[in-house]
Design a protein around this motif. Structure first.
Motif, PDB file in Angstrom:
ATOM      1  N   THR A 100       8.029   7.733  -5.354  1.00 36.42           N
ATOM      2  CA  THR A 100       9.091   8.622  -4.897  1.00 36.42           C
ATOM      3  C   THR A 100       8.603   9.838  -4.133  1.00 36.42           C
ATOM      4  OG1 THR A 100       9.096   9.873  -6.969  1.00 36.42           O
ATOM      5  CG2 THR A 100      10.517   7.929  -6.852  1.00 36.42           C
ATOM      6  N   ASP A 101       7.399  10.316  -4.405  1.00 37.33           N
ATOM      7  CA  ASP A 101       6.991  11.583  -3.795  1.00 37.33           C
ATOM      8  C   ASP A 101       5.560  11.547  -3.258  1.00 37.33           C
ATOM      9  OD1 ASP A 101       5.638  11.504  -6.184  1.00 37.33           O
ATOM     10  OD2 ASP A 101       6.425  13.386  -6.975  1.00 37.33           O
ATOM     11  N   VAL A 135       4.537  -3.488 -10.032  1.00 40.17           N
ATOM     12  CA  VAL A 135       5.539  -2.482 -10.360  1.00 40.17           C
ATOM     13  C   VAL A 135       5.826  -1.587  -9.162  1.00 40.17           C
ATOM     14  CG1 VAL A 135       6.034  -0.485 -11.811  1.00 40.17           C
ATOM     15  CG2 VAL A 135       5.034  -2.532 -12.812  1.00 40.17           C
ATOM     16  N   VAL A 136       4.797  -1.163  -8.448  1.00 36.43           N
ATOM     17  CA  VAL A 136       5.017  -0.305  -7.283  1.00 36.43           C
ATOM     18  C   VAL A 136       5.861  -1.031  -6.244  1.00 36.43           C
ATOM     19  CG1 VAL A 136       3.889   0.800  -5.314  1.00 36.43           C
ATOM     20  CG2 VAL A 136       3.001   1.151  -7.621  1.00 36.43           C
ATOM     21  N   ARG A 137       5.540  -2.299  -5.980  1.00 38.61           N
ATOM     22  CA  ARG A 137       6.320  -3.045  -4.987  1.00 38.61           C
ATOM     23  C   ARG A 137       7.731  -3.359  -5.495  1.00 38.61           C
ATOM     24  NH1 ARG A 137       4.438  -1.109  -1.416  1.00 38.61           N
ATOM     25  NH2 ARG A 137       2.739  -1.849  -0.105  1.00 38.61           N
ATOM     26  N   GLY A 138       7.910  -3.393  -6.789  1.00 37.66           N
ATOM     27  CA  GLY A 138       9.250  -3.576  -7.329  1.00 37.66           C
ATOM     28  C   GLY A 138      10.139  -2.364  -7.144  1.00 37.66           C
ATOM     29  N   GLN A 139       9.505  -1.208  -6.864  1.00 36.15           N
ATOM     30  CA  GLN A 139      10.263   0.026  -6.643  1.00 36.15           C
ATOM     31  C   GLN A 139      10.311   0.418  -5.176  1.00 36.15           C
ATOM     32  OE1 GLN A 139      10.942   2.609  -9.364  1.00 36.15           O
ATOM     33  NE2 GLN A 139      10.319   1.344 -11.072  1.00 36.15           N
ATOM     34  N   ASN A 140       9.310   0.048  -4.420  1.00 36.72           N
ATOM     35  CA  ASN A 140       9.221   0.505  -3.022  1.00 36.72           C
ATOM     36  C   ASN A 140       8.379  -0.489  -2.237  1.00 36.72           C
ATOM     37  OD1 ASN A 140       8.601   1.846  -0.595  1.00 36.72           O
ATOM     38  ND2 ASN A 140       8.687   3.861  -1.579  1.00 36.72           N
ATOM     39  N   GLU A 141       9.032  -1.238  -1.348  1.00 36.03           N
ATOM     40  CA  GLU A 141       8.293  -2.258  -0.608  1.00 36.03           C
ATOM     41  C   GLU A 141       7.572  -1.713   0.615  1.00 36.03           C
ATOM     42  OE1 GLU A 141      12.534  -3.640   0.352  1.00 36.03           O
ATOM     43  OE2 GLU A 141      11.777  -1.707  -0.411  1.00 36.03           O
ATOM     44  N   ALA A 170     -11.469 -10.353   0.727  1.00 38.71           N
ATOM     45  CA  ALA A 170     -10.369 -11.288   0.489  1.00 38.71           C
ATOM     46  C   ALA A 170     -10.785 -12.420  -0.439  1.00 38.71           C
ATOM     47  CB  ALA A 170      -9.865 -11.849   1.812  1.00 38.71           C
ATOM     48  N   ARG A 171     -12.088 -12.693  -0.531  1.00 38.89           N
ATOM     49  CA  ARG A 171     -12.550 -13.754  -1.424  1.00 38.89           C
ATOM     50  C   ARG A 171     -12.466 -13.338  -2.882  1.00 38.89           C
ATOM     51  NH1 ARG A 171     -18.199 -16.182   0.235  1.00 38.89           N
ATOM     52  NH2 ARG A 171     -17.578 -17.524  -1.534  1.00 38.89           N
ATOM     53  N   ARG A 172     -12.460 -12.045  -3.125  1.00 40.60           N
ATOM     54  CA  ARG A 172     -12.519 -11.570  -4.505  1.00 40.60           C
ATOM     55  C   ARG A 172     -11.194 -10.949  -4.981  1.00 40.60           C
ATOM     56  NH1 ARG A 172     -17.998  -8.247  -5.257  1.00 40.60           N
ATOM     57  NH2 ARG A 172     -17.723  -8.996  -7.399  1.00 40.60           N
ATOM     58  N   ILE A 173     -10.294 -10.643  -4.041  1.00 37.82           N
ATOM     59  CA  ILE A 173      -9.007 -10.027  -4.400  1.00 37.82           C
ATOM     60  C   ILE A 173      -7.942 -11.114  -4.453  1.00 37.82           C
ATOM     61  CG2 ILE A 173      -7.269  -8.319  -3.731  1.00 37.82           C
ATOM     62  CD1 ILE A 173      -9.487  -6.887  -2.160  1.00 37.82           C
ATOM     63  N   PRO A 174      -7.168 -11.202  -5.513  1.00 39.60           N
ATOM     64  CA  PRO A 174      -6.144 -12.249  -5.638  1.00 39.60           C
ATOM     65  C   PRO A 174      -5.129 -12.188  -4.493  1.00 39.60           C
ATOM     66  CG  PRO A 174      -6.474 -11.122  -7.727  1.00 39.60           C
ATOM     67  CD  PRO A 174      -7.226 -10.340  -6.705  1.00 39.60           C
ATOM     68  N   VAL A 175      -4.590 -13.336  -4.131  1.00 38.20           N
ATOM     69  CA  VAL A 175      -3.636 -13.432  -3.027  1.00 38.20           C
ATOM     70  C   VAL A 175      -2.386 -12.610  -3.308  1.00 38.20           C
ATOM     71  CG1 VAL A 175      -2.134 -15.018  -1.760  1.00 38.20           C
ATOM     72  CG2 VAL A 175      -4.472 -15.690  -2.301  1.00 38.20           C
ATOM     73  N   ASP A 176      -1.913 -12.622  -4.568  1.00 39.95           N
ATOM     74  CA  ASP A 176      -0.692 -11.889  -4.876  1.00 39.95           C
ATOM     75  C   ASP A 176      -0.876 -10.385  -4.717  1.00 39.95           C
ATOM     76  OD1 ASP A 176      -2.422 -11.978  -7.081  1.00 39.95           O
ATOM     77  OD2 ASP A 176      -0.805 -11.597  -8.496  1.00 39.95           O
ATOM     78  N   VAL A 177      -2.115  -9.898  -4.761  1.00 41.51           N
ATOM     79  CA  VAL A 177      -2.395  -8.491  -4.493  1.00 41.51           C
ATOM     80  C   VAL A 177      -2.583  -8.271  -2.993  1.00 41.51           C
ATOM     81  CG1 VAL A 177      -4.041  -6.607  -4.843  1.00 41.51           C
ATOM     82  CG2 VAL A 177      -3.376  -8.065  -6.767  1.00 41.51           C
ATOM     83  N   LEU A 178      -3.365  -9.136  -2.352  1.00 46.56           N
ATOM     84  CA  LEU A 178      -3.627  -8.987  -0.918  1.00 46.56           C
ATOM     85  C   LEU A 178      -2.352  -8.970  -0.091  1.00 46.56           C
ATOM     86  CD1 LEU A 178      -6.730 -11.274  -0.194  1.00 46.56           C
ATOM     87  CD2 LEU A 178      -6.524  -8.822   0.282  1.00 46.56           C
ATOM     88  N   SER A 179      -1.375  -9.781  -0.492  1.00 39.73           N
ATOM     89  CA  SER A 179      -0.149  -9.896   0.301  1.00 39.73           C
ATOM     90  C   SER A 179       0.734  -8.662   0.211  1.00 39.73           C
ATOM     91  CB  SER A 179       0.645 -11.122  -0.160  1.00 39.73           C
ATOM     92  OG  SER A 179       1.053 -10.987  -1.516  1.00 39.73           O
ATOM     93  N   GLU A 180       0.409  -7.739  -0.695  1.00 36.79           N
ATOM     94  CA  GLU A 180       1.271  -6.572  -0.907  1.00 36.79           C
ATOM     95  C   GLU A 180       0.618  -5.255  -0.513  1.00 36.79           C
ATOM     96  OE1 GLU A 180       4.280  -6.793  -1.575  1.00 36.79           O
ATOM     97  OE2 GLU A 180       4.575  -8.765  -2.477  1.00 36.79           O
ATOM     98  N   ILE A 181      -0.621  -5.267  -0.026  1.00 35.99           N
ATOM     99  CA  ILE A 181      -1.309  -4.005   0.278  1.00 35.99           C
ATOM    100  C   ILE A 181      -1.497  -3.853   1.785  1.00 35.99           C
ATOM    101  CG2 ILE A 181      -2.490  -4.026  -1.952  1.00 35.99           C
ATOM    102  CD1 ILE A 181      -5.033  -4.907  -0.471  1.00 35.99           C
ATOM    103  N   GLU A 182      -1.761  -2.608   2.177  1.00 38.18           N
ATOM    104  CA  GLU A 182      -1.997  -2.323   3.600  1.00 38.18           C
ATOM    105  C   GLU A 182      -3.459  -2.513   3.987  1.00 38.18           C
ATOM    106  OE1 GLU A 182       1.815  -1.925   3.660  1.00 38.18           O
ATOM    107  OE2 GLU A 182       0.665  -0.907   2.095  1.00 38.18           O
ATOM    108  N   GLY A 183      -4.376  -2.337   3.047  1.00 36.43           N
ATOM    109  CA  GLY A 183      -5.778  -2.484   3.395  1.00 36.43           C
ATOM    110  C   GLY A 183      -6.696  -2.117   2.258  1.00 36.43           C
ATOM    111  N   VAL A 218      14.306  -3.282  -2.402  1.00 38.09           N
ATOM    112  CA  VAL A 218      14.050  -3.416  -3.841  1.00 38.09           C
ATOM    113  C   VAL A 218      14.370  -2.142  -4.607  1.00 38.09           C
ATOM    114  CG1 VAL A 218      12.275  -5.165  -3.480  1.00 38.09           C
ATOM    115  CG2 VAL A 218      11.619  -2.745  -3.591  1.00 38.09           C
ATOM    116  N   GLY A 219      14.429  -1.007  -3.889  1.00 33.93           N
ATOM    117  CA  GLY A 219      14.679   0.252  -4.578  1.00 33.93           C
ATOM    118  C   GLY A 219      16.027   0.287  -5.266  1.00 33.93           C
ATOM    119  N   GLY A 220      17.047  -0.340  -4.655  1.00 28.04           N
ATOM    120  CA  GLY A 220      18.370  -0.323  -5.246  1.00 28.04           C
ATOM    121  C   GLY A 220      18.405  -1.006  -6.597  1.00 28.04           C
TER     122      GLY A 220
END
Length: 742
Positions: free
Chosen positions: A55-56, A86-92, A105-118, A448-450
């Protein structure tokens, strides 16, 4: 804005190598050197903390525990995944970066990689380069945060242009020429006053013709609320209702009206000259408004009532509009999908007054229980309207409202005709802060925020209900406590289940007897009726009781103001702004009231301000007062009387519009209560609480209503400051009612 939204660095109790800490410190120094504030958070271990980050902050840098990548300990990887989820569930849109060593990318799970900027690997790039990359994404995020109208208003207020138009305070400078004006200026602040501008400011667009940034925001909000059309309204849903009615109802039109509707609908009857057929809700004996039975929506039943109506000449007339209170004042929601299917083509326009449920589109609990949703089946012929108070449960300022419209397959909204009605009821000098709050409250619900906001509110409401119930169970046998009106099945630990909140015939908790249809209605968990000892939902008085008005006065004296007061209940509204601290404070104050009641404390000690206003209570005690008021209620059977007056079907002797016209022409006389029976009222007669009219202009006053007014007068005299009042009674203290002259 960057100062208000720092970049958060979340270490989550990580213990990496010292050289990694040095790289992290260098990154933080690079942020600060380039003017970006940083918030270092050393331990985040629950969803509430994660949600606060969204939020801030303008971006989040999450420091990955090295153990998460080695695979020798599952906990750090689970913590990383939970954080991102949880963060993506509140703010995409909030930028998320991972910081660590040898992150690939070989060591970070796909479900995490797909949700981060870098990712930022320590020692790979200079701290300054990494900081600039993150700052760029943070700036893009902040630039897109404000919706169109609010963004334009911020730009205008920040521009510092001189004002040569109304309002006369000229951006607040007029206030600074007076001491009291300076006090006003300092209280409300520069931004509010600079943004209070005239409709002459073209770059902000026009509310009245829905152009420019205003139009852009209305279109964006219509997408958020899944409507075909959406219009912001700055003077409340009372006005939204009148706009809808004046756009599609004319003199002599047959209309279907919820008898327990908001008075703005009855005002619309007076304005339009329509002929009403009322749909009658049930009530329980505790005064809680129940649903209109399913049978009243049957087209054949409606046709029968049209043919039998003394003021309708054309028995084949098609009702022009149905207005239904969705939800009722006590939180009962109808299956809107079923009503739309049942009445599609049998009524020209279906209008759901959703002042109390603007949140329903954003959570699966309410699927089908709100009017407008482009994900659900569209009507074939009838237009569908919903009017919503975004200031009631969402984050709008007072008077923030909106009108949603869904076209049918064959009938589309005529925006030009609609806007003529909109112009009739909308000020040419709208308050731009209210427009901006309509814009922002809609944007808060986008994506997702709503759902996250509504889910949080539902969780808090459920926890409050369960806490009240648990305290009651844990007290010694024979002791007393408060209760919450609602299904017992919802009070056990476990997930929120829609099935628990559906009203079913035979369930004894609701008290609506056999008038409830299976699965047709549900109770909104956010509308909490807190009940006090003394009265059952079946109208049975206990030996002792705690009247709701006494508890409400006590709570108000201690900083807690509730939404609505019943004879033995208080209505507590859980909005998206309610917090654990707020409802736990309420429970703590209930404990203090209980202690004061059990000790029969002096009113002068526990309610000193009230006693100062009403010195006749000096020397009186709390439990004694409750006993006396409860005895009076029981003597007059006031709870049952207060219910029975709403179950009458008053005789209509003239149309509401004609009764209003007669009053304007002076064809009325003021009749005392004792002589009121059988007279035709020229005004709405509305007891508060609950604020539902007993009779509408043009209807006869019954003997039962006269008895209610007589008892109410006695209680007002016996317990000054505690009893409600009835709007429509003369304000000069004579307790007369304006009736049509005979």
């Amino acid at each position: 804005m960057s100062a208000a939204f720092p970049i958060a660095i979340v270490t989550n109790s990580v213990t990496p190598a010292p050289e990694t800490w040095q790289a992290l410190d260098a990154l933080e120094e690079a942020f600060i050197a380039s003017g970006t504030a940083v918030e270092r958070i050393h331990a985040v271990d629950d969803a509430t903390s994660y949600g606060r980050l969204t939020t801030d902050n303008s971006a989040v840098v999450y420091v990955v525990d090295p153990r998460a990548l080695r695979g020798d300990d599952e906990a750090p990887m689970l913590a990383l995944r939970e954080f991102v989820r949880v963060v993506r569930g509140q703010n995409e849109r909030l930028p998320i970066y991972l910081f660590g060593e040898q992150l690939t990318a070989r060591r970070i799970p796909v479900d995490v990689l797909s949700e981060i900027e870098g990712v930022v690997n320590a020692h790979e790039d200079t701290p300054q380069f990494a900081a600039r990359s993150i700052q760029r994404e943070a700036a893009n995020y902040l630039a897109k945060m404000a919706p169109p109208f609010f963004k334009a208003l911020i730009h205008y207020a920040d521009d510092g242009a001189y004002s040569w138009h109304s309002p006369g305070h000229s951006g607040g400078t007029a206030f600074l020429k007076s001491p009291v004006g300076t006090l006003f200026h300092n209280f409300f602040g520069e931004n509010l006053l600079r943004s209070d501008v005239s409709s002459s400011v073209k770059e902000l667009g026009q509310l009245l013709d829905h152009s420019g940034p205003v139009a852009d925001s209305e279109v964006r909000a219509s997408e958020t609320f899944r409507a075909d059309h959406l219009f912001f309204v700055t003077n409340g849903t009372s006005t939204s209702n009148k706009i809808v009615w004046n756009s599609c109802v004319g003199a002599g039109d047959v209309v279907l009206v919820d008898r327990n509707c908001h008075k703005s609908i009855l005002h619309s009857l007076m304005l339009t000259g329509a002929v009403p057929i009322y749909l009658q809700p049930t009530r329980n004996r505790a005064g809680i408004i129940g649903p209109i039975p399913r049978s009243e929506f049957d087209p054949a039943e409606i046709r029968r009532r049209i043919e039998a109506h003394p003021f309708i000449e054309d028995g084949d007339a098609t009702p022009r509009i149905l207005t239904l209170t969705q939800s009722t004042y006590d939180g009962i929601l109808y299956d809107a999908d079923e009503i739309k299917r049942t009445l599609d083509g049998h009524v020209t326009a279906l209008h759901f007054d959703e002042a109390w449920v603007p949140h329903a589109a954003f959570h699966e609990l309410y699927a089908g229980m709100h009017a407008v949703d482009d994900r659900r089946e569209r009507t074939t012929d009838s237009l569908v309207y919903a009017t919503q108070s975004t200031h009631k449960l969402l984050a709008g300022l007072s008077q923030a409202s909106q009108i949603l419209v869904q076209d049918s397959e064959t009938r589309h909204l005529d925006r030009d005709i609609f806007n003529e009605s909109y112009l009739m009821h909308t000020s040419t000098s709208p308050q731009y802060a209210i427009i901006a709050s309509c814009d922002v409250s809609a944007e808060m619900m986008r994506g997702v925020g709503g759902r996250a906001l509504v889910e949080d509110a539902l969780t808090e409401a459920l926890e409050f209900r369960r806490a009240i119930s648990r305290i009651g169970r844990e007290l010694p046998e024979g002791d007393w406590w408060f209760d919450v009106w609602g299904p017992e099945s919802a009070l056990s630990d476990g997930a929120l289940q829609r099935e628990d909140w559906l009203l079913r015939p035979g369930d004894d908790w609701h008290g609506f007897d056999g008038s409830v249809d299976d699965g047709f209605t549900m109770l909104d968990p956010l509308k909490v009726t807190l009940t006090t000892p003394g009265l059952s939902v079946n109208g049975e008085f206990a030996d002792r009781g705690i009247p709701g008005p006494v508890l409400a006065k006590y709570l108000a004296e201690h900083g807690i103001v509730v939404e609505k007061i019943g004879l033995y209940s208080l209505f507590v509204l859980f909005t998206i702004g309610v917090t654990k601290g707020r409802w736990n404070t309420l429970i703590a104050e209930l404990h203090r009231f209980k202690r004061a009641y059990d000790q029969n404390a002096g009113l002068r000690l526990v309610m000193p301000r009230f006693v100062a206003e009403h010195p006749e209570y000096r020397g009186r005690r709390l439990r004694d007062l409750c006993d006396e008021m409860h005895a009076a209620y029981r003597e007059h059977d006031f709870a049952n009387l207060s219910t029975d007056i709403y179950l009458d079907d008053p005789e209509m002797t003239m149309l509401p519009a004609d009764a209003w016209a007669a009053m304007i022409d002076g064809e009325v006389e003021h009749v005392p209560i004792a002589e009121l029976a059988g007279r035709t009222t020229a005004v709405l007669l509305t007891p508060y609480p609950p604020g539902i009219p007993l009779v509408v202009p043009g209807e006869r006053v019954s003997e039962l209503i006269v008895e209610y007014l007589r008892v109410e007068s006695l209680l007002v005299d016996e317990f000054p400051g505690f009893s409600g009042d009835t709007h429509g009674l003369a304000s000069d203290g004579t307790r007369t009612v304006a009736c049509i002259r005979e």
